[in-house]
Structures are given as structure tokens and as C-alpha cells.
Design a protein around this motif. Structure first.
Motif, PDB file in Angstrom:
ATOM      1  N   THR A 113       0.840  -1.198   0.000  1.00  0.00           N
ATOM      2  CA  THR A 113       0.000   0.000   0.000  1.00  0.00           C
ATOM      3  C   THR A 113       0.878   1.251   0.000  1.00  0.00           C
ATOM      4  OG1 THR A 113      -0.117  -0.010   2.406  1.00  0.00           O
ATOM      5  CG2 THR A 113      -1.873  -1.165   1.210  1.00  0.00           C
ATOM      6  N   ILE A 114       0.287   2.325  -0.481  1.00  0.00           N
ATOM      7  CA  ILE A 114       0.982   3.610  -0.561  1.00  0.00           C
ATOM      8  C   ILE A 114       0.302   4.572   0.391  1.00  0.00           C
ATOM      9  CG2 ILE A 114       1.572   5.555  -2.063  1.00  0.00           C
ATOM     10  CD1 ILE A 114       1.583   3.639  -4.402  1.00  0.00           C
ATOM     11  N   ASN A 115       1.093   5.265   1.181  1.00  0.00           N
ATOM     12  CA  ASN A 115       0.559   6.241   2.112  1.00  0.00           C
ATOM     13  C   ASN A 115      -0.163   7.348   1.340  1.00  0.00           C
ATOM     14  OD1 ASN A 115       0.442   8.643   3.883  1.00  0.00           O
ATOM     15  ND2 ASN A 115       1.546   7.317   5.315  1.00  0.00           N
ATOM     16  N   LEU A 116      -1.460   7.495   1.594  1.00  0.00           N
ATOM     17  CA  LEU A 116      -2.253   8.477   0.850  1.00  0.00           C
ATOM     18  C   LEU A 116      -1.825   9.906   1.137  1.00  0.00           C
ATOM     19  CD1 LEU A 116      -5.827   6.915   1.135  1.00  0.00           C
ATOM     20  CD2 LEU A 116      -4.247   6.822  -0.795  1.00  0.00           C
ATOM     21  N   THR A 117      -1.326  10.167   2.344  1.00  0.00           N
ATOM     22  CA  THR A 117      -0.867  11.523   2.663  1.00  0.00           C
ATOM     23  C   THR A 117       0.322  11.917   1.807  1.00  0.00           C
ATOM     24  OG1 THR A 117      -1.625  11.277   4.948  1.00  0.00           O
ATOM     25  CG2 THR A 117      -0.022  13.035   4.492  1.00  0.00           C
ATOM     26  N   PHE A 118       1.299  11.000   1.693  1.00  0.00           N
ATOM     27  CA  PHE A 118       2.470  11.287   0.869  1.00  0.00           C
ATOM     28  C   PHE A 118       2.088  11.406  -0.609  1.00  0.00           C
ATOM     29  CE2 PHE A 118       5.236   9.007   4.227  1.00  0.00           C
ATOM     30  CZ  PHE A 118       5.286  10.173   4.970  1.00  0.00           C
ATOM     31  N   LEU A 119       1.175  10.540  -1.047  1.00  0.00           N
ATOM     32  CA  LEU A 119       0.730  10.607  -2.436  1.00  0.00           C
ATOM     33  C   LEU A 119      -0.008  11.916  -2.708  1.00  0.00           C
ATOM     34  CD1 LEU A 119       0.653   9.009  -5.106  1.00  0.00           C
ATOM     35  CD2 LEU A 119      -1.603   8.176  -4.411  1.00  0.00           C
ATOM     36  N   GLY A 120      -0.781  12.379  -1.714  1.00  0.00           N
ATOM     37  CA  GLY A 120      -1.477  13.655  -1.878  1.00  0.00           C
ATOM     38  C   GLY A 120      -0.514  14.825  -1.982  1.00  0.00           C
ATOM     39  N   ILE A 121       0.561  14.776  -1.198  1.00  0.00           N
ATOM     40  CA  ILE A 121       1.573  15.847  -1.287  1.00  0.00           C
ATOM     41  C   ILE A 121       2.223  15.833  -2.662  1.00  0.00           C
ATOM     42  CG2 ILE A 121       3.793  16.631  -0.378  1.00  0.00           C
ATOM     43  CD1 ILE A 121       2.913  15.572   2.362  1.00  0.00           C
ATOM     44  N   ALA A 122       2.580  14.643  -3.148  1.00  0.00           N
ATOM     45  CA  ALA A 122       3.166  14.538  -4.496  1.00  0.00           C
ATOM     46  C   ALA A 122       2.185  15.031  -5.544  1.00  0.00           C
ATOM     47  CB  ALA A 122       3.570  13.086  -4.768  1.00  0.00           C
ATOM     48  N   GLY A 123       0.898  14.672  -5.376  1.00  0.00           N
ATOM     49  CA  GLY A 123      -0.112  15.139  -6.321  1.00  0.00           C
ATOM     50  C   GLY A 123      -0.249  16.643  -6.330  1.00  0.00           C
ATOM     51  N   GLY A 124      -0.079  17.268  -5.161  1.00  0.00           N
ATOM     52  CA  GLY A 124      -0.132  18.727  -5.117  1.00  0.00           C
ATOM     53  C   GLY A 124       0.989  19.361  -5.914  1.00  0.00           C
ATOM     54  N   PHE A 125       2.209  18.800  -5.802  1.00  0.00           N
ATOM     55  CA  PHE A 125       3.324  19.325  -6.587  1.00  0.00           C
ATOM     56  C   PHE A 125       3.074  19.148  -8.086  1.00  0.00           C
ATOM     57  CE2 PHE A 125       5.841  18.905  -2.614  1.00  0.00           C
ATOM     58  CZ  PHE A 125       6.389  20.173  -2.597  1.00  0.00           C
ATOM     59  N   VAL A 126       2.608  17.965  -8.471  1.00  0.00           N
ATOM     60  CA  VAL A 126       2.345  17.704  -9.889  1.00  0.00           C
ATOM     61  C   VAL A 126       1.252  18.638 -10.412  1.00  0.00           C
ATOM     62  CG1 VAL A 126       1.502  15.992 -11.542  1.00  0.00           C
ATOM     63  CG2 VAL A 126       3.114  15.311  -9.759  1.00  0.00           C
ATOM     64  N   SER A 127       0.191  18.818  -9.628  1.00  0.00           N
ATOM     65  CA  SER A 127      -0.896  19.706 -10.047  1.00  0.00           C
ATOM     66  C   SER A 127      -0.405  21.134 -10.230  1.00  0.00           C
ATOM     67  CB  SER A 127      -2.025  19.671  -9.019  1.00  0.00           C
ATOM     68  OG  SER A 127      -2.564  18.370  -8.901  1.00  0.00           O
ATOM     69  N   PHE A 128       0.452  21.584  -9.313  1.00  0.00           N
ATOM     70  CA  PHE A 128       0.995  22.939  -9.425  1.00  0.00           C
ATOM     71  C   PHE A 128       1.801  23.099 -10.704  1.00  0.00           C
ATOM     72  CE2 PHE A 128       4.716  25.690  -8.827  1.00  0.00           C
ATOM     73  CZ  PHE A 128       4.084  26.908  -8.619  1.00  0.00           C
ATOM     74  N   PHE A 129       2.684  22.144 -10.976  1.00  0.00           N
ATOM     75  CA  PHE A 129       3.511  22.227 -12.180  1.00  0.00           C
ATOM     76  C   PHE A 129       2.654  22.169 -13.440  1.00  0.00           C
ATOM     77  CE2 PHE A 129       7.156  21.519  -9.457  1.00  0.00           C
ATOM     78  CZ  PHE A 129       8.188  22.144 -10.138  1.00  0.00           C
ATOM     79  N   LEU A 130       1.643  21.314 -13.457  1.00  0.00           N
ATOM     80  CA  LEU A 130       0.781  21.190 -14.624  1.00  0.00           C
ATOM     81  C   LEU A 130       0.001  22.478 -14.874  1.00  0.00           C
ATOM     82  CD1 LEU A 130      -0.642  17.569 -14.225  1.00  0.00           C
ATOM     83  CD2 LEU A 130       0.887  18.379 -16.030  1.00  0.00           C
ATOM     84  N   ALA A 131      -0.595  23.022 -13.814  1.00  0.00           N
ATOM     85  CA  ALA A 131      -1.369  24.251 -13.960  1.00  0.00           C
ATOM     86  C   ALA A 131      -0.479  25.411 -14.394  1.00  0.00           C
ATOM     87  CB  ALA A 131      -2.080  24.575 -12.651  1.00  0.00           C
TER      88      ALA A 131
END
Length: 316
Positions: A28-46
Motif C-alpha cells: 500500500t501507498i501512504n495516501l498523505t504522501f501521495l497527496g503531497i506529491a499530487g499537489g506538486f504535480v498539479s501545481f507544475f501542470l497548472a
């Protein structure tokens, strides 16, 4: 990467639903860490999509201002230059307009753009075309700069108008050259390569991880209903649309002078400017002002301005 992410999700969901092995054995993957990574990716994409659209919009505005500069020369030149000199000046500016785009994009070249337009609109003479060919028509902004120099020469060599009268025309021509130069600056300075590589690498790592996490953590039982599977597929689709859509949008806006149907309408800009400039130059010159006529028209108006005080208008 989109198909890899979809394949990971579908494969894991099939394994879980068929009970091939215990899902608790899956990492399993820690959802908190994945959410932080997703925030960085979303910022770069936007940020990437926003910057791309900003470049697209500024190039569109430059293209519109280029058309406006040519029209300004027509408006101002009617009462400054002899008509034959104004015709010559404007055909040089229209030719420069076409040549600017030919040197800017491989989509518009001498074969499919300049020669057909020049044949129909008679922008350059045979000697002038030979000079353009000698320089190399698709060789960046060199041909454009050459024709701009010809336009300045026309103003320097034109008739009896004094230099102060012709200076506004020179300013418009030089502003046109600056605007076209701005388009070349965008073409010569794209997004930094390291930035694009970083963005695409982050996305390539994040998308499979997100698909895996959705497949494992959305519902942990092997007896999920079809409705729950549909909800999971909808979440995955929304995630992929956001990620892949922003990347595609940013790539699309990076090159607005290409051959895509939604790119800038370069040929329409060129043709409409040629036609509009000719209409302006060919327009009727207004007769001299008639004092009696203007006074009669003012008296016949239903509403009359009286400045900031009451009383009659003194037309003298």
C-alpha cells in the motif's frame, strides 16, 4: 503513459474481484504522501498550461497589433504622401507581413504562402522577388527586415511632405518591425528543456502510482458491486483527463503558428489586412469644411450641447 495507467488499474481490479490472491498482501501507498506529491504535480501542470496560454495570447495580440500598424499607416498616409508613394509603401508593408510569417513557421513557406499571395495581390515586382530569393525566403527574419528597410526608404525618398509629417509613419513602421520581432523572440526562446523534462518525468511517475492506489484502496473487499467499480473508473477517468488534458493543452498553446485548426488564422490576417488597406487608400477624400453647412446642421439637431453653462452655442 495513459494506457499503462489504465492497464494497471484494470489488471489489479480484475485480480481483486476474482480473488486470485489476498489483497492484503499487496503493498500500500501512504495516501498523505501521495497527496503531497499530487499537489506538486498539479501545481507544475497548472503553471505549465497557464504559461503556455499566456504565450499564445501574447502572440495573438502581437498579430492583431501588426495588422493595426499597417492600417495606421494607411490612415495617416492619405494626407501626407502622394498616392502612388502610399501605394508603394503599403504593398511593402503587406509583403513584410507575409514574409514575417514565412520565416517564422515551417507551416507557411514560399511555395504555399508567399508565391500564391504575391501572384494574386502583386505585392512585389520581379526585381524585388529576385532579391528576396537571393536572401532566402524561409531564412528567418532576413527577408522581412529587408522589406522593412525598403519601406523606410520610401518614406525618406517620398515627395514634398516635411520630415516632421512623415515621422509618425516611420514610427508605425518601426513599431510593426518590433511586433514581428516579438513573434520571433517567442519562437527562439521556448520553454526551458529541463523544465519540460522535469514535468513529464514527474507525471510519468505519478500517474501509475495514482492508478495503483485507486485500484487497491478504493474498495478493499473482493465483493465490490458493479456500481462501486463504475465510481472507481470515473475517478480514474477524471484524474487522467486532468493530468493528460493539461499537458495536451500546454503543448497545443506552445506553437500557435502551426497547422492545427485551432492555431492562429495567419492567412486570414494577411488577406484581411491587404483588402482593408486597399479600401482605406482608395476611399474618397472628404471635401473642405463648410462653415454654413456645419452651422445649419447644428441648428437642426434635436439636442444641443451647451458646454458647462446655460446659454447658446457660439459657433465662430
Amino acid at each position: 503513459m495513459t494506457w499503462i495507467s489504465c492497464s494497471i488499474y484494470v489488471a489489479i481490479r480484475c485480480i481483486i474481484r476474482n480473488g486470485i490472491f489476498d489483497i492484503t498482501t499487496l503493498p500500500t501507498i501512504n495516501l498523505t504522501f501521495l497527496g503531497i506529491a499530487g499537489g506538486f504535480v498539479s501545481f507544475f501542470l497548472a503553471f505549465f498550461a497557464n504559461q503556455s496560454y499566456g504565450r499564445f495570447l501574447e502572440q495573438f495580440n502581437n498579430s492583431q497589433r501588426i495588422m493595426g500598424k499597417i492600417m495606421h499607416v494607411c490612415y495617416l498616409g492619405r494626407n501626407i504622401l502622394p498616392k502612388h508613394e502610399l501605394w508603394r509603401l503599403v504593398r511593402y508593408l503587406n509583403a513584410a507581413h507575409v514574409l514575417g510569417y514565412c520565416g517564422l513557421s515551417q507551416t507557411y513557406n514560399e511555395t504555399n504562402t508567399f508565391y500564391p499571395i504575391n501572384e494574386n495581390e502583386k505585392l512585389l515586382t520581379k526585381w524585388e522577388v529576385d532579391r528576396i530569393q537571393e536572401i532566402g525566403l524561409d531564412n528567418g527574419s532576413k527577408c522581412f527586415n529587408e522589406v522593412i528597410c525598403w519601406a523606410i526608404d520610401v518614406l525618406d525618398q517620398s515627395g514634398p511632405a516635411c520630415e516632421s509629417d512623415k515621422q509618425p509613419l516611420k514610427n508605425e513602421v518601426l513599431s510593426l518591425a518590433d511586433l514581428v520581432g516579438g513573434l520571433y523572440s517567442f519562437d527562439e526562446q521556448p520553454f526551458p528543456l529541463i523544465y519540460l523534462h522535469t514535468l513529464f518525468l514527474m507525471t510519468a511517475i505519478y500517474m501509475p502510482l495514482m492508478s495503483y492506489t485507486l485500484a487497491v484502496n478504493f474498495v478493499v473487499k473482493a465483493t465490490n458491486s458493479i456500481l462501486e467499480e463504475i465510481f472507481g473508473a470515473m475517478l480514474l477517468t477524471m484524474f487522467l483527463l486532468f493530468t493528460v488534458g493539461l499537458i495536451a493543452l500546454g503543448k497545443f498553446f506552445m506553437n500557435p503558428n502551426g497547422d492545427d485548426l485551432n492555431d492562429l488564422s495567419v492567412l486570414d490576417y494577411v488577406h484581411s489586412t491587404i483588402m482593408a488597406s486597399r479600401r482605406v487608400i482608395s476611399g474618397q477624400v472628404m471635401p473642405a469644411s463648410n462653415v454654413e453647412l456645419e452651422m445649419a446642421l447644428e441648428k437642426d439637431r434635436s439636442s444641443k450641447g451647451n458646454g458647462f453653462i446655460d446659454g447658446d452655442i457660439d459657433m465662430c
